[in-house]
Design a protein around this motif. Structure first.
Motif, PDB file in Angstrom:
ATOM      1  N   VAL A  40       0.836  -1.211   0.000  1.00 46.78           N
ATOM      2  CA  VAL A  40       0.000   0.000   0.000  1.00 46.78           C
ATOM      3  C   VAL A  40       0.863   1.250   0.000  1.00 46.78           C
ATOM      4  O   VAL A  40       0.383   2.352  -0.271  1.00 46.78           O
ATOM      5  CB  VAL A  40      -0.958   0.013   1.209  1.00 46.78           C
ATOM      6  CG1 VAL A  40      -1.947  -1.131   1.118  1.00 46.78           C
ATOM      7  CG2 VAL A  40      -0.183  -0.045   2.521  1.00 46.78           C
ATOM      8  N   ALA A  41       2.163   1.059   0.304  1.00 45.90           N
ATOM      9  CA  ALA A  41       3.111   2.174   0.247  1.00 45.90           C
ATOM     10  C   ALA A  41       4.497   1.608   0.024  1.00 45.90           C
ATOM     11  O   ALA A  41       4.810   0.503   0.475  1.00 45.90           O
ATOM     12  CB  ALA A  41       3.064   3.001   1.523  1.00 45.90           C
ATOM     13  N   ILE A  42       5.333   2.327  -0.702  1.00 42.20           N
ATOM     14  CA  ILE A  42       6.719   1.905  -0.901  1.00 42.20           C
ATOM     15  C   ILE A  42       7.628   2.972  -0.302  1.00 42.20           C
ATOM     16  O   ILE A  42       7.410   4.168  -0.485  1.00 42.20           O
ATOM     17  CB  ILE A  42       7.048   1.678  -2.395  1.00 42.20           C
ATOM     18  CG1 ILE A  42       6.706   2.907  -3.233  1.00 42.20           C
ATOM     19  CG2 ILE A  42       6.322   0.452  -2.916  1.00 42.20           C
ATOM     20  CD1 ILE A  42       7.110   2.778  -4.696  1.00 42.20           C
ATOM     21  N   CYS A  43       8.631   2.509   0.425  1.00 42.49           N
ATOM     22  CA  CYS A  43       9.543   3.430   1.104  1.00 42.49           C
ATOM     23  C   CYS A  43      10.929   3.306   0.494  1.00 42.49           C
ATOM     24  O   CYS A  43      11.400   2.200   0.197  1.00 42.49           O
ATOM     25  CB  CYS A  43       9.592   3.132   2.602  1.00 42.49           C
ATOM     26  SG  CYS A  43       7.985   3.320   3.426  1.00 42.49           S
ATOM     27  N   GLY A  62       6.317  11.474  -1.283  1.00 38.53           N
ATOM     28  CA  GLY A  62       5.504  11.031  -0.162  1.00 38.53           C
ATOM     29  C   GLY A  62       6.085  11.513   1.155  1.00 38.53           C
ATOM     30  O   GLY A  62       7.205  12.035   1.217  1.00 38.53           O
ATOM     31  N   LYS A  63       5.345  11.322   2.219  1.00 37.79           N
ATOM     32  CA  LYS A  63       5.773  11.763   3.538  1.00 37.79           C
ATOM     33  C   LYS A  63       6.794  10.788   4.110  1.00 37.79           C
ATOM     34  O   LYS A  63       6.622   9.570   4.019  1.00 37.79           O
ATOM     35  CB  LYS A  63       4.559  11.860   4.465  1.00 37.79           C
ATOM     36  CG  LYS A  63       4.874  12.444   5.826  1.00 37.79           C
ATOM     37  CD  LYS A  63       3.611  12.541   6.669  1.00 37.79           C
ATOM     38  CE  LYS A  63       3.922  13.124   8.032  1.00 37.79           C
ATOM     39  NZ  LYS A  63       2.700  13.213   8.882  1.00 37.79           N
ATOM     40  N   HIS A  86       5.846   6.401  -0.101  1.00 37.09           N
ATOM     41  CA  HIS A  86       4.948   6.855  -1.154  1.00 37.09           C
ATOM     42  C   HIS A  86       3.712   5.964  -1.187  1.00 37.09           C
ATOM     43  O   HIS A  86       3.798   4.782  -1.545  1.00 37.09           O
ATOM     44  CB  HIS A  86       5.670   6.829  -2.498  1.00 37.09           C
ATOM     45  CG  HIS A  86       7.031   7.470  -2.432  1.00 37.09           C
ATOM     46  ND1 HIS A  86       7.210   8.827  -2.365  1.00 37.09           N
ATOM     47  CD2 HIS A  86       8.288   6.924  -2.360  1.00 37.09           C
ATOM     48  CE1 HIS A  86       8.502   9.108  -2.291  1.00 37.09           C
ATOM     49  NE2 HIS A  86       9.181   7.963  -2.279  1.00 37.09           N
ATOM     50  N   PRO A  87       2.549   6.496  -0.817  1.00 37.11           N
ATOM     51  CA  PRO A  87       1.331   5.672  -0.741  1.00 37.11           C
ATOM     52  C   PRO A  87       0.735   5.379  -2.112  1.00 37.11           C
ATOM     53  O   PRO A  87       0.941   6.116  -3.075  1.00 37.11           O
ATOM     54  CB  PRO A  87       0.392   6.544   0.097  1.00 37.11           C
ATOM     55  CG  PRO A  87       0.834   7.946  -0.175  1.00 37.11           C
ATOM     56  CD  PRO A  87       2.331   7.874  -0.359  1.00 37.11           C
TER      57      PRO A  87
END
Length: 721
Positions: A534-537, A559-560, A564-565
């Motif tokens: 659901v998000a990649i960091c 993304g925060k 990145h969501p």
């Protein structure tokens, strides 16, 4: 290759036992000869190790000389027996028919072929190919072997990890010779794998003693072949499966001795008991009821004189087997089995400290609880709560330190040392209950009574441990026979109806052992399901740019916190497309190469210690070829995984050894041996500051967990504390 000498010895012994046997059935004779050959070869290993140790000559040269002499001698014996007409080598031709499965029906042939192709051959491959990476292997199993070779003997040595000294050693004796003859740990997994195959054969033979035909014997063997903990241990350098094999051999040859007096069966029975206990003390606990049963039966059948002969053989073989090791323990610890509690050597205390019916009941329930967890957290929590409530109702503390080493919990863990045997457990419980009411033979009921009593004794005498599914293997081995007896003799259903579900349900454990995956199951499963994050960091700006290049249509950039969501949850077809893009961007590189074939061998050694791998990987380039490293650890741990990584990188690896240890170990002869080193590996920088002279430190290389000191000049100092 030196390892072939062990195979030649085994093959010649097998030929002698097979051709000298009075058994008429080819398959029975084959399995029986296999057991006898394993036991005899183990005895020869014991003789070499103890004699070489006495002369401080445990090394590759002495091992090669001994095993060449032994192989020539046993080959000559085969030649002599054949020429003198005592055996006929041409009779070995019947093995061709056995390997073609002659005499089996079509269904049995399919089952045996499937078991061989899907279970036995892949596990053999793993035993030979995979790097030994079990946690206990690095802490003491292979670590003690490395130090034995350094010292040239089996005597105790200075160490930070006392389990390297006083815990049972026979399985390591067997592994030691594979290391000496091959020059590496490549074949160390063969010992447990051979024990696995020997156990499968022995269980089938015991089933035959109770009148089961080919169908029932095959079912009993498959029950053990598919036992999850046995599957996992068959490729490791743990010791429980080795001990279980000798226990099975003890039981089988005990029943053979009850059929007729036989010196071979008597020696095989009692030597198996000795080697089983020497591999794992708990084997002796499981063996007590059988020993009493066999003793009474022998006394009744063969009278007092022969019973005394059997007892004399048992005592003699136990003394011969245990005396050298017990002497080493007693000389250092003042106790033959383990350090005394009121000494500085005091270590883990495994025997239970108090006993009662309720305490035994508590231990039985907790040990059973190790095998009833499911991959369902809510179910496990509910079951855990009920077990805790039951303990409160009987007034027994579930985590009483006098009764437990580890805190109890119901869980499902796919771990090489503690995987539950859920299906087999419930099959045993069901068959055990039915056995109380079914009109089966008295011998079968006595057999299961002895098996159950062994488990009760184990639960009474030993503290609870989370790792006990592996020490429970004798119960599951005997349970496999009992399941086959109830299923085949009473219900008379075709064994294949139970065999197929067992083969299918345990197949993932062959290919998906987290410590040595043949297939990257997590990656393959997620790809098949189209499962995407659901998000990649990102771990770096460069990685972030790669992700943005391929995935900006599906994930929000920027993304925060560098994560990145997903913009929206896509359908399956689009998820497979996203998965492919993630794969192309390198997101799944780690998961895709988690299988043992794709993995670097250095990394494979550290699968049980992944943090240590990352830390040592940074230091490894700074250790030149053929340099010695002094190990100065604060923690009581082994270092085999560090040494093995060095071994893979250099042609002639330097030596690693402890230079910090308890001062009470200093009087040992092996502590007096000189060890000089150019580097120091430590897990605590305060030790470096306290003991390494600043004037002799060229530089210090540090990672998150470890520190490597390069010395200006070689040091031979040791630092007892």
């Amino acid at each position: 290759m030196g390892i072939c000498l062990l195979l030649i010895s085994f093959a010649c012994l097998f030929a002698i036992f097979f051709l000298c046997s009075s058994e008429t059935g080819a398959y029975t004779n084959l399995r029986r000869a296999f057991l006898l050959s394993l036991i005899t070869n183990a005895g020869i290993v014991f003789i070499y190790n103890e004699i070489a140790s006495f002369f401080n000559a445990i090394n590759t040269t002495s091992a090669l000389v001994f095993w060449i002499t032994e192989a020539v001698g046993v080959s000559g014996l085969v030649y002599y027996l054949n020429r003198s007409g005592k055996i006929d080598l041409s009779r070995l031709a019947v093995l061709k028919g056995a390997f073609r499965l002659a005499g089996f029906g079509k269904t049995h042939k399919i089952v045996i072929t499937a078991a061989t192709l899907l279970y036995i051959l892949p596990l053999l491959f793993l035993a030979l190919y995979a790097a030994p990476n079990n946690f206990d292997t690095h802490m003491y199993h292979l670590n003690r072997i490395l130090i034995w070779i350094y010292n040239g003997n089996l005597d105790h040595f200075p160490t930070m990890h006392l389990q390297q000294l006083y815990l049972n050693v026979f399985a390591e004796y067997l592994v030691l010779d594979t290391v000496l003859l091959s020059g590496s740990d490549q074949f160390s997994g063969l010992i447990q794998f051979s024990a696995f195959i020997g156990s499968v054969c022995g269980i089938g033979l015991i089933a035959r003693k109770f009148g089961l035909g080919k169908d029932g014997q095959l079912l009993a063997s498959i029950c053990f072949l598919t036992l999850p903990i046995a599957v996992f241990e068959s490729t490791s350098t743990q010791v429980d499966l080795c001990g279980c094999f000798f226990f099975i051999a003890f039981v089988y040859f005990g029943f053979e001795l009850l059929e007729k007096k036989s010196a071979l069966a008597l020696v095989a029975m009692m030597q198996s008991l000795a080697f089983g206990g020497f591999s794992k003390y708990t084997i002796l606990i499981f063996a007590i009821p059988f020993a009493v049963y066999f003793g009474i039966r022998i006394l009744v059948q063969y009278r007092f004189a022969y019973a005394m002969k059997v007892l004399g053989v048992a005592i003699t073989l136990l003394i011969i087997t245990f005396s050298p090791f017990f002497y080493r323990n007693y000389s250092l610890f003042g106790h033959v089995m383990s350090p005394l509690r009121d000494t500085r050597f005091a270590s883990e205390e495994l025997p239970a400290k108090k006993h009662s019916v309720l305490f035994t009941l508590s231990s039985v329930i907790k040990n059973a609880g190790l095998n009833i967890g499911l991959p369902n957290t809510s179910f496990n929590r509910a079951l855990d709560g009920k077990i805790r409530a039951f303990h409160e109702s009987i007034g027994v503390g579930i985590d009483d330190p006098d009764l437990s080493v580890d805190p109890f919990s119901v869980k499902y863990s796919v771990h090489e040392d503690m995987i539950p045997n859920t299906i087999h457990f419930w099959l045993i419980v069901g068959a055990g209950i039915m056995l109380l009411f079914l009109p089966l033979s008295r011998d079968i009921k006595w057999f299961w009574t002895c098996s159950a009593l062994g488990f009760l004794l184990f639960c009474t005498l030993m503290k609870f441990q989370l790792w006990s599914t592996r020490t429970q293997m004798p119960l599951f081995a005997m349970g496999a026979v009992m399941i086959a007896c109830v299923y085949s003799l009473k219900f008379r259903w075709k064994a294949v109806y139970l065999i197929i579900p067992l083969l299918v349900s345990s197949l993932p454990f062959v290919y998906g052992n987290p410590s040595k995956e043949l297939i990257s199951i997590s990656f393959v499963t997620r790809k098949a399901l189209g499962h995407i994050p659901v998000a990649i960091c990102e771990s770096s700006a460069e990685t972030g740019r790669v992700y943005e290049k391929y995935l900006s249509d599906y994930y929000e950039f920027p993304g925060k916190d560098n994560c990145h969501p997903l913009k929206r949850w896509p359908d399956y077809a689009e998820r497979t497309k996203v998965f492919s893009l993630l794969e192309k961007a390198g997101y799944y590189d780690q998961d895709r190469t988690s299988n043992i074939i794709s993995m670097n061998r250095n990394r494979a050694y550290f699968l049980s210690n992944p943090d240590n791998y990352l830390s040592f990987k940074e230091l490894l380039p700074h250790i030149p070829t053929d340099r010695n490293v002094g190990v100065m650890f604060r923690r009581n741990v082994g270092y085999y995984h560090f040494w093995s990584a060095t071994d893979n990188d250099v042609q002639r690896p330097g030596r690693m050894d402890y230079i910090r240890y308890m001062k009470e170990l200093s009087p040992l002869k092996n502590a007096q041996k000189k060890f000089c080193y150019e580097y120091v590996l430590s897990d605590d920088p305060t030790l470096i500051d306290s003991f390494i002279p600043r004037g002799n430190i060229a530089r210090i290389y540090s990672s998150e967990l470890l520190h490597l000191v390069e010395l200006k000049k070689t040091s031979c100092e040791k630092y007892p504390f």
